[in-house]
Enzyme design. Structure first.
Site, mmCIF file in Angstrom:
data_model
loop_
_atom_site.group_PDB
_atom_site.id
_atom_site.type_symbol
_atom_site.label_atom_id
_atom_site.label_comp_id
_atom_site.label_asym_id
_atom_site.label_seq_id
_atom_site.Cartn_x
_atom_site.Cartn_y
_atom_site.Cartn_z
ATOM 1 N N GLY A 348 0.821 -1.206 0.000
ATOM 2 C CA GLY A 348 0.000 0.000 0.000
ATOM 3 C C GLY A 348 0.855 1.256 0.000
ATOM 4 O O GLY A 348 1.960 1.292 -0.558
ATOM 5 N N SER A 349 0.362 2.293 0.685
ATOM 6 C CA SER A 349 0.919 3.641 0.518
ATOM 7 C C SER A 349 2.311 3.868 1.083
ATOM 8 O O SER A 349 2.923 4.901 0.789
ATOM 9 C CB SER A 349 -0.045 4.664 1.138
ATOM 10 O OG SER A 349 -1.262 4.686 0.426
ATOM 11 N N VAL A 350 2.861 2.936 1.901
ATOM 12 C CA VAL A 350 4.256 3.126 2.332
ATOM 13 C C VAL A 350 5.174 3.128 1.116
ATOM 14 O O VAL A 350 6.273 3.688 1.163
ATOM 15 C CB VAL A 350 4.720 2.044 3.338
ATOM 16 C CG1 VAL A 350 4.061 2.216 4.686
ATOM 17 C CG2 VAL A 350 4.500 0.651 2.798
#
Length: 639
Positions: A348-350
């Site tokens: 995801g957004s990491v």
């Protein structure tokens, strides 16, 4: 007449005497010859016997002497394999995570015992001693001496097995084994060793497990050997080299050694100790906090890692579910997997740190430059939305990542371009093994450029369509924390050899990802992720902040594949967080992944609170100096 008669009479008498005398002489002559004949025969027989005896003596003393001497030696000596002492595994402070203790295993030749006891019972029927009384007494004594290892009933069952040989009990202390064998000399003893793990589950996913192995045809190699973890991958260093010795035995009993008769043929060489980078206290705390948080968030599982920001030494590497090597009931396949290095996931957004770094490094944007961000964006045949509904808004570049806008990230990624993006992704180490030194490490997955569809570049920049492990994820942020220099993580620090010398591990590989200036800029931008300000200028994880310290980090929510539909799930997700403490003078990098938590719960919605708790412990344990000042509050959404 008379005279004549007398004359005849004398003549006759004379003739008879002459005959008788001759006869006697003849008989006597024949008799003397028989005695001489018998005497000669005896002498010949004696000579023959002496020759035969002499020949046999020559044969025995000259030709058969070595063989007979060896046979005699075998009757009174015994050659014993000496197991090598397995090296210990210790943490960075010398605390033992695994070590070995000498033990004994008891066994019996049932066939020989039956035979000897049956013969004894026949010879001494009035003694009342037979096989049954003998094994009953032995079973009772063994159970009394090692009640934690066996029972009397178990021993009786083993001693009545219908086979010629059986093992009775393992892991007996040497002094206790001596007491048992002194009473029942027919019980055989084997020197063995037992591996002790004083922390139980502490770092068991790292250390692994070893046990006594007898699967090698070479009996001398029967010893403790690794099964999983570092115990297995570093078995050659830990195992050592076995030795051999000869001992004299008493009364032909191989179990009764004569003290002082030992003669070492080859001395056993102990194995080397392994010094890890792990801090066992921090490892314990990370395991405890992670396990508690996984339970609180109702997640299926979770992994976490704490790395040194400069050296990439792993101070703690935890899985919420692991096994206790001291408890066989916990040694199950699903608990033996070291998921922080073996199990990749879509982060995801990491993963947006790649786009942020590329945009700054390529001077596509600055932290304060603005971007018009609509509520959705179309990439080929798919439409990507932000996590919250909004119309077109003006974001700063910092705000795009602090608010974790999918649309804003993809707008910047389009300017970076797929080839530059892919090259930087590889520089950050994604899609390749980190070289941490643990078995079973996964390289994760990045689709080959030739396999990209038109919509692939709509997934990768927001952390979908690729996968990585917790260690890989933390490694990206280590490069940002270390002014753009990525250092290969490691978990073994050095090897202490049997002679006391220390051999450090080979220096880790390094790679310059971006310039120090770019890395510092990105690090400063990511401070706003924990920014606690009035809406809309609050970041996605204010709960991750730590008073007195600047913190950089990034949240992530990666959709999981629904095993039933084989499509992305609307409810199953990987909740991630990667953080740097402190942001102004980085000391540690922390990576966290929660596996499918209940996102409707506060703990399941974000891993920020768990980072806060871990960072708090780190700051106290290592007495990390306070930051130079609080992070500045910066605008995220303009207008």
């Amino acid at each position: 007449m008379a005279a004549g008669g007398n004359s005849r009479s004398r003549a006759a008498g004379s003739a008879r005497r002459t005959y008788a005398a001759g006869t006697r002489r003849a008989v006597a002559k024949r008799g003397n010859g028989g005695q001489r004949s018998r005497f000669s025969a005896v002498r010949i027989m004696l000579v023959v016997l002496m020759v035969v005896a002499g020949a046999k003596l020559v044969q025995v003393q000259w030709f058969e002497a070595p063989t007979l001497s060896a046979a005699a030696e075998r009757q009174r000596t015994l050659t014993i394999d000496i197991p090598a002492q397995r090296g210990s595994i210790v943490d960075r402070n010398g605390a033992k995570l695994a070590f070995s203790v000498e033990t004994r295993t008891l066994s019996v030749n049932l066939r020989a015992l039956h035979k000897s006891m049956d013969e004894y019972a026949k010879k001494y029927p009035d003694k009342g001693r037979n096989f049954e009384t003998e094994v009953a007494g032995a079973a009772k004594l063994i159970a009394q001496k090692v009640p934690h290892l066996t029972t009397e009933a178990e021993q009786l069952a083993l001693l009545h097995k219908q086979q010629s040989f059986t093992y009775l009990v393992d892991n007996v202390e040497p002094s206790v084994a001596d007491q048992i064998v002194k009473k029942y000399a027919w019980i055989s003893v084997e020197k063995r060793a037992k591996r002790e793990y004083p922390g139980d589950t502490l770092a068991s996913n790292i250390v692994g497990l070893s046990n006594w192995r007898m699967d090698d045809p070479d009996v001398s190699k029967h010893n403790l050997h690794g099964v999983i973890g570092l115990e297995k991958s570093r078995d050659a260093d830990l195992a050592g080299t076995p030795g051999r010795e000869i001992v004299n035995t008493q009364n032909g009993n191989d179990n009764l050694y004569l003290p002082g008769t030992e003669h070492v043929l080859n001395a056993a060489v102990p194995g080397s100790d392994l010094e890890l980078t792990i801090d066992s206290d921090l490892q314990f705390e990370l395991q405890r906090q992670l396990s508690d948080y996984v339970s609180k968030s109702n997640a299926k599982g979770g992994q976490a890692v704490i790395m040194d920001a400069k050296t990439s030494e792993v101070y703690a590497l935890a899985d919420a579910s692991t096994f206790n090597p001291n408890d066989p009931s916990t040694i199950k396949d699903d608990l033996l997997n070291n998921r922080p290095v073996t199990t990749p996931y879509e982060p995801g957004s990491v993963n947006k740190v790649i786009t942020a770094t590329a945009a700054i490094d390529d001077k596509i944007a600055t932290p304060t430059s603005t971007l018009e961000v609509p509520g959705s964006i179309k990439i080929a045949d798919r439409t990507v939305h932000d996590a919250w509904v909004h119309g077109t808004q003006t974001f700063t570049t910092t705000g795009v990542f602090a608010k974790s806008s999918n649309v804003g990230t993809l707008e910047l990624a389009q300017q970076v371009g797929p080839d530059r993006y892919l090259a930087l992704l590889k520089k950050f180490g994604i899609g390749q093994k980190t070289g941490i030194g643990l078995p079973g490490e996964s390289s994760g997955y990045v689709p080959p450029r030739k396999d990209w569809s038109a919509s692939t570049f709509g997934n990768l920049p927001i952390g979908q369509g690729l996968s990585m492990t917790v260690v890989q994820m933390a490694g990206m942020y280590q490069a940002i924390a270390n002014d753009g220099l990525r250092v290969e993580p490691r978990i073994v620090k050095a090897k202490k050899n049997p002679d006391g010398t220390v051999t450090p591990e080979a220096p880790p590989k390094t790679e310059r990802v971006v310039s120090p200036e770019t890395a510092k800029t990105v690090r400063d931008m990511l401070r706003s992720v924990v920014q606690n300000a009035k809406s809309p200028n609050s970041g996605t994880a204010p709960s991750a902040g730590l008073e007195g310290y600047q913190v950089s980090g990034k949240t992530g929510t990666g959709q999981q594949i629904d095993p039933r539909t084989k499509a992305y799930s609307s409810s199953l997700a990987n909740i991630t967080f990667a953080g740097i403490l402190p942001a102004d003078h980085p000391r540690f990098v922390v990576g966290i992944r929660l596996d499918a938590p209940d996102t409707t719960l506060p703990a399941g919605h974000s891993a920020g609170p768990l980072f806060h708790s871990i960072a708090s412990y780190l700051s106290q344990r290592y007495q990390i100096p306070l930051s130079d000042g609080p992070s500045p509050v910066v605008p995220l959404v303009v207008g």
